[in-house]
Design an enzyme around this catalytic site. Structure first.
Site, PDB file in Angstrom:
ATOM      1  N   ASP A   1       0.843  -1.093   0.011  1.00 50.74           N
ATOM      2  CA  ASP A   1       0.189   0.166   0.043  1.00 50.74           C
ATOM      3  C   ASP A   1       0.861   1.348   0.013  1.00 50.74           C
ATOM      4  OD1 ASP A   1      -2.138   1.640   0.590  1.00 50.74           O
ATOM      5  OD2 ASP A   1      -3.248   0.118   1.579  1.00 50.74           O
TER       6      ASP A   1
ATOM      7  N   ASP B   1      -3.041   4.661  -2.269  1.00 54.17           N
ATOM      8  CA  ASP B   1      -3.884   5.532  -1.474  1.00 54.17           C
ATOM      9  C   ASP B   1      -4.436   6.920  -2.095  1.00 54.17           C
ATOM     10  OD1 ASP B   1      -4.706   5.315   1.318  1.00 54.17           O
ATOM     11  OD2 ASP B   1      -3.631   7.224   1.456  1.00 54.17           O
TER      12      ASP B   1
ATOM     13  N   GLU C   1      -7.125   4.016  -5.231  1.00 52.75           N
ATOM     14  CA  GLU C   1      -8.098   4.441  -4.680  1.00 52.75           C
ATOM     15  C   GLU C   1      -8.861   5.682  -5.042  1.00 52.75           C
ATOM     16  OE1 GLU C   1      -9.341   5.061  -0.020  1.00 52.75           O
ATOM     17  OE2 GLU C   1      -7.336   5.840  -0.764  1.00 52.75           O
TER      18      GLU C   1
ATOM     19  N   HIS D   1     -10.692  -1.576   5.075  1.00 54.46           N
ATOM     20  CA  HIS D   1     -10.168  -0.992   6.486  1.00 54.46           C
ATOM     21  C   HIS D   1     -10.902   0.230   6.818  1.00 54.46           C
ATOM     22  CE1 HIS D   1      -7.703   0.780   3.574  1.00 54.46           C
ATOM     23  NE2 HIS D   1      -7.238   1.723   4.508  1.00 54.46           N
ATOM     24  N   ASP D   2     -11.436   0.636   5.699  1.00 52.96           N
ATOM     25  CA  ASP D   2     -12.214   2.157   5.757  1.00 52.96           C
ATOM     26  C   ASP D   2     -13.493   1.991   5.998  1.00 52.96           C
ATOM     27  OD1 ASP D   2      -9.844   3.249   5.670  1.00 52.96           O
ATOM     28  OD2 ASP D   2      -9.832   3.560   3.542  1.00 52.96           O
TER      29      ASP D   2
HETATM   30  C1  GLC Z   1      -7.260   6.182   2.341  1.00 51.21           C
HETATM   31  C2  GLC Z   1      -6.720   5.068   3.375  1.00 51.21           C
HETATM   32  C3  GLC Z   1      -7.432   5.481   4.819  1.00 51.21           C
HETATM   33  C4  GLC Z   1      -6.578   6.744   4.915  1.00 51.21           C
HETATM   34  C5  GLC Z   1      -6.662   7.791   4.037  1.00 51.21           C
HETATM   35  C6  GLC Z   1      -5.578   8.758   4.186  1.00 51.21           C
HETATM   36  O1  GLC Z   1      -8.650   6.508   2.212  1.00 51.21           O
HETATM   37  O2  GLC Z   1      -7.799   3.938   2.820  1.00 51.21           O
HETATM   38  O3  GLC Z   1      -7.370   4.336   5.724  1.00 51.21           O
HETATM   39  O4  GLC Z   1      -6.997   7.294   6.192  1.00 51.21           O
HETATM   40  O5  GLC Z   1      -6.391   7.365   2.530  1.00 51.21           O
HETATM   41  O6  GLC Z   1      -4.141   8.177   3.905  1.00 51.21           O
END
Ligand code: GLC
Length: 530
Positions: A98, A194, A236, A310-311
């Site tokens: 990641d 990310d 993402e 995880h979010d």
């Molecule tokens: C993404 C991650 C999340 C994180 C954010 C900032 O959305 O999946 O867990 O808090 O980015 O890095």
């Protein structure tokens, strides 16, 4: 045997903090993951995506990276990562890291130097302003933080400890390419990138996502790093729709393999409280979003298929009636597994894990949840309502320890878990489900084995997609077809019971013990017709 293309991968996401602890400190680690490789191999997945495990002060649980070249001691060492890459590879699984390239931690050397003076060569690695605008941080409060030494503000879209990188700096971009190449050279398979949609931002114009330079930057990143390897990349993207997604995935543009979209999840957000208060789920709205993605130009698109990460709080809680937990968990998996795209399993999906129980506000660990306890009250909720909202929506729900067994520590740790989530009902842990041929885990193994096997493999990868029974608004039903061979999926995404349509062909997969002429709550069938 040479490894096939990413279109034949089925990916398992590991949240390293919560997967397996090997040293009793209550936090999962790489040695723990290595010890569970035989389990993952038996499950049948071909790639493992690890949420960040680089050096970090953990303000955002590792999404605040302080050193791209080293594993955080909490998770182990670089040698442990080498071993993980090697041991996973031996078992036919490749490692996806990641990479957080939108921001670093404020503890990163670049930021520590850059903030000292405007003349420091690292100053240009970040985004500064003397006159901050009103952009708000995703985690609450202004997105600008004052820096005494230079008498400027730095921009942080997330926590104040996560300063955004300046992608207009070529030196900065090259430094990131070096970091990516370091891990590619070590043999990682690729990256989950990310919040990558933010790197083309134009802050003065209030543009964050989908900014003017976004795709040019991604193309350059591709050409300088993973594009030179046989790799997988997943971006993402919270703000792309099923059409703009093609800009990332069209192979001729040389950007990414695929992106995660969240339109399906966003469709149920409250107009005022957003994700913190969801409207009731409607399978038909969900389904139409998924179908639209399946129906875009296959030459330019490759989808991602996932329910959890995880979010997100667990999909079982959000979308289904837990009185049917076992049936619903199997239905969620089977109803979308046969779509065109790469399936992602989030740790615990395969045993039907649900949200945690947080007795008090003190049991939450996530900075976003902790901040929003207050923000939601400022917005009008009472203390109880804010706590109840977090119980349903906080990211900690998806981060509770993997349930390896139902004893104290869950088989996850001999110590005290860093986040707990409380006891679950009997029957939903790996050790219990491994013994039960009708368990969710057994169903996952069976489904994955089918997914990987010919003639289904080619059909799933290359077949056409057409929706069925659109008038049945509680159903997910579709046909995949190639050279006259068909896979047909019929899933009841509700607690209602319907007459089952008469479909010829062989039943490949089914989530109830016996077949009847009805489609019962959360019942799913997968047929093969040749
Ligand atoms: C993404 C991650 C999340 C994180 C954010 C900032 O959305 O999946 O867990 O808090 O980015 O890095």
């Amino acid at each position: 045997m040479a490894h096939s293309h990413f279109q034949d991968d089925i990916v398992y996401q590991i949240y390293p903090r919560s997967f397996q602890d090997s040293d009793g400190d209550g936090i999962g680690d790489l040695k723990g993951i290595i010890s569970r490789l035989p389990y993952l191999k038996k499950l049948g997945v071909t790639a493992l995506w690890l949420s960040p495990c680089f050096v970090s002060p953990m303000e955002d649980m590792g999404y605040d990276i302080a050193d791209y070249y080293h594993i955080d001691p909490i998770f182990g060492t670089n040698e442990d990562m080498d071993e993980l890459i090697y041991e996973a590879g031996k078992r036919g699984m490749r490692i996806v890291l990641d990479m957080v390239l939108n921001h670093t931690s404020k503890e990163h050397e670049w930021f520590k130097k850059g903030r000292e003076s405007v003349d420091n060569p690292y100053h240009e690695f970040y985004i500064w302003s003397k006159t901050p605008n009103d952009i708000q941080s995703t985690f609450g409060g202004s997105a600008w933080e004052y820096n005494e030494a230079t008498q400027e503000y730095y921009f942080h879209l997330y926590a104040p400890g996560q300063p955004d990188l300046n992608w207009d700096s070529q030196k900065m971009r090259e430094a990131l390419y070096d970091a990516c190449n370091y891990w590619l050279e070590k043999g990682v398979y690729g990256f989950r990138l990310d919040v990558i949609e933010n790197i083309g931002k134009e802050i003065d114009k209030h543009i964050i996502q989908n900014g003017p330079t976004l795709h040019e930057r991604l193309h350059e990143l591709n050409r300088n790093t993973f594009g030179k390897y046989d790799s997988i990349t997943i971006g993402e993207c919270w703000c792309a729709d099923h059409n703009t997604r093609l800009l990332y995935t069209d192979p001729s543009r040389e950007e990414l393999s695929m992106v995660f979209l969240f339109n399906d999840w966003g469709a149920f957000h409250d107009p005022y409280y957003g994700k913190w208060k969801c409207r009731p789920f409607d399978p038909h709205i969900y389904r139409d979003i998924i179908y639209a993605r399946q129906q875009t130009d296959p030459a330019k698109s490759w989808d991602t298929i996932f329910w959890n990460n995880h979010d997100l709080p667990r999909a079982l809680n959000r979308y289904t009636d837990l009185n049917y937990r076992k049936e619903a968990a199997k239905m969620l998996f089977a109803s979308t597994l046969f779509l065109r795209g790469t399936p992602f399993i989030y740790q615990g999906d395969e045993i039907g894990m649900v949200n945690g129980h947080f007795a008090s506000i003190k049991d939450f660990r996530d900075i976003e949840a902790i901040n929003h306890y207050q923000i939601l009250q400022n917005m009008g909720m009472s203390e109880e309502e804010a706590k109840a909202a977090l119980d349903k929506t906080a990211r900690d729900n998806g981060r509770i320890p993997m349930r390896w067994n139902s004893r104290k520590g869950y088989g996850f740790t001999k110590g005290t878990p860093w986040v707990d989530g409380g006891k679950d009902e009997k029957g939903f842990s790996v050790s219990e489900e491994e013994k039960d041929p009708t368990s969710i885990l057994s169903f996952y193994k069976e489904a994955i084995a089918l997914w990987k096997k010919e003639p289904y493999r080619t059909l799933i990868r290359e077949g056409s997609f057409s929706p069925d029974y659109l008038e049945m608004t509680d159903w997910i039903a579709y046909t995949r077809m190639l050279n006259g061979k068909r896979l047909r999926v019929i899933a009841n995404f509700s607690t209602n019971t319907y007459p089952k349509p008469d479909i010829p062909g062989k039943v490949l997969l089914h989530n109830y013990l016996e077949e009847t002429d009805q489609l019962r709550p959360y019942e799913v069938y997968v047929f093969y017709v040749d």
